[in-house]
Design a protein around this motif. Structure first.
Motif, PDB file in Angstrom:
ATOM      1  N   LEU A 113       0.835  -1.201   0.000  1.00 44.55           N
ATOM      2  CA  LEU A 113       0.000   0.000   0.000  1.00 44.55           C
ATOM      3  C   LEU A 113       0.872   1.254   0.000  1.00 44.55           C
ATOM      4  N   ILE A 114       1.906   1.254   0.829  1.00 47.61           N
ATOM      5  CA  ILE A 114       2.833   2.391   0.883  1.00 47.61           C
ATOM      6  C   ILE A 114       3.523   2.564  -0.465  1.00 47.61           C
ATOM      7  N   LEU A 151      -6.472  -6.275  -8.074  1.00 48.42           N
ATOM      8  CA  LEU A 151      -7.918  -6.287  -8.311  1.00 48.42           C
ATOM      9  C   LEU A 151      -8.371  -7.594  -8.960  1.00 48.42           C
ATOM     10  N   LYS A 152      -7.511  -8.192  -9.783  1.00 50.43           N
ATOM     11  CA  LYS A 152      -7.841  -9.476 -10.400  1.00 50.43           C
ATOM     12  C   LYS A 152      -7.964 -10.558  -9.334  1.00 50.43           C
ATOM     13  N   MET A 184      -7.891  -2.826  -0.113  1.00 48.52           N
ATOM     14  CA  MET A 184      -7.491  -1.456   0.215  1.00 48.52           C
ATOM     15  C   MET A 184      -7.633  -0.531  -0.987  1.00 48.52           C
ATOM     16  N   LEU A 185      -7.386  -1.065  -2.187  1.00 44.19           N
ATOM     17  CA  LEU A 185      -7.587  -0.264  -3.398  1.00 44.19           C
ATOM     18  C   LEU A 185      -9.058   0.092  -3.589  1.00 44.19           C
ATOM     19  N   ARG A 186      -9.932  -0.880  -3.357  1.00 43.65           N
ATOM     20  CA  ARG A 186     -11.368  -0.620  -3.487  1.00 43.65           C
ATOM     21  C   ARG A 186     -11.803   0.485  -2.519  1.00 43.65           C
ATOM     22  N   ILE A 187     -11.315   0.407  -1.283  1.00 41.84           N
ATOM     23  CA  ILE A 187     -11.663   1.427  -0.287  1.00 41.84           C
ATOM     24  C   ILE A 187     -11.145   2.784  -0.743  1.00 41.84           C
ATOM     25  N   ARG A 188      -9.913   2.811  -1.218  1.00 38.79           N
ATOM     26  CA  ARG A 188      -9.314   4.078  -1.645  1.00 38.79           C
ATOM     27  C   ARG A 188     -10.074   4.676  -2.829  1.00 38.79           C
ATOM     28  N   GLU A 189     -10.497   3.809  -3.751  1.00 43.15           N
ATOM     29  CA  GLU A 189     -11.265   4.289  -4.906  1.00 43.15           C
ATOM     30  C   GLU A 189     -12.578   4.923  -4.469  1.00 43.15           C
TER      31      GLU A 189
END
Length: 269
Positions: A113-114, A151-152, A184-189
């Motif tokens: 994530l960082i 995401l995949k 975490m990407l989904r949350i950030r999006e």
């Protein structure tokens, strides 16, 4: 030792010019600066992180410096994510509160994530960060490739029924760390970059937690560690994310969530 190049945060001790030009090394140093600004501190009391050529399986060093291992085969265009992820381990491992509250949980996904957040910031504003045009395309390609992997694998996890126990078992048809990063990407999006900043603000290590508070909220089981993660992201997103995590079959300890969520909220300035 004698450094090939010394930057603000990192130094290179072997002849990287065999493979990398000075622009590449300075760009790697810039990426570590972006990570420092994101996380809110610099590890090892600001001592230089040393990039040195060594067996890529060796992550620890007997010396007193703090090396980033470089694979013995060094490609002409660096795997930017590899470097920023390894930098991320130092930011993650050197973070007092994060270690106190999650210990080694998410020990691969939080460094990632960082890493990708710093890379995103670099490519979104290359002029601000001084990213050379010659490096932009390879950083962006590397970044998009990693995000697609995350995401995949999250999609595969969902398609296979989101069986949470599989994330802690033997390898499946997806990488558990990629699934965590996909989450975490989904949350950030959905909740924006500010949610990532707030997530790290909760864990900033400017001071250790008070012993009595630590004793009260430190996770005492695997499920509580996962619940701590859910509560932290809920605080960071300024929203109750339990319904979202329940869709992924997270083992949320409701009583523990109710205990820690208000405590974590108070850590946001």
């Amino acid at each position: 030792g004698t450094y090939e190049l010394e930057g603000k945060n990192t130094a290179f001790v072997f002849d990287m010019k065999k493979n990398y030009d000075e622009e590449t090394m300075r760009t790697l140093d810039t990426l570590s600066s972006i990570q420092r600004d994101l996380v809110g501190f610099y590890p090892h009391n600001g001592q230089l992180l040393i990039v040195e050529e060594r067996d890529s399986n060796v992550l620890a060093s007997p010396n007193t410096e703090f090396p980033i291992p470089v694979p013995l085969f060094v490609p002409a265009n660096p795997d930017w994510f590899y470097f920023t992820h390894e930098y991320g381990h130092h930011f993650h491992g050197g973070n007092t509160r994060l270690t106190q509250m999650l210990k080694d949980f998410y020990g691969e996904s939080i460094p990632s994530l960082i890493a990708y957040t710093a890379m995103e910031q670099a490519v979104s504003n290359p002029t601000k960060y001084g990213i050379p045009k010659s490096k932009l395309e390879s950083i962006l390609g590397n970044l998009n490739s990693k995000k697609n992997d995350f995401l995949k694998d999250l999609s595969v996890y969902e398609e296979q029924g989101s069986t949470f126990v599989n994330l802690e078992g033997p390898p499946k048809s997806y990488d558990p760390n990629n699934v965590y990063n996909g989450i975490m990407l989904r949350i950030r999006e959905q909740y924006g970059m500010e949610s990532v900043r707030r997530f790290f603000e909760i864990f900033q290590p400017t001071e250790s937690l008070d012993d009595s508070l630590l004793a009260e909220i430190q996770p005492k089981s695997q499920n509580q560690k996962h619940t701590m993660f859910v509560a932290a992201w809920s605080v960071a997103a300024n929203a109750d994310l339990r319904p979202l995590f329940y869709k992924w079959n997270y083992p949320i300890d409701e009583a523990y969530y109710s205990l820690v969520h208000p405590k974590l909220s108070k850590m946001i300035k």
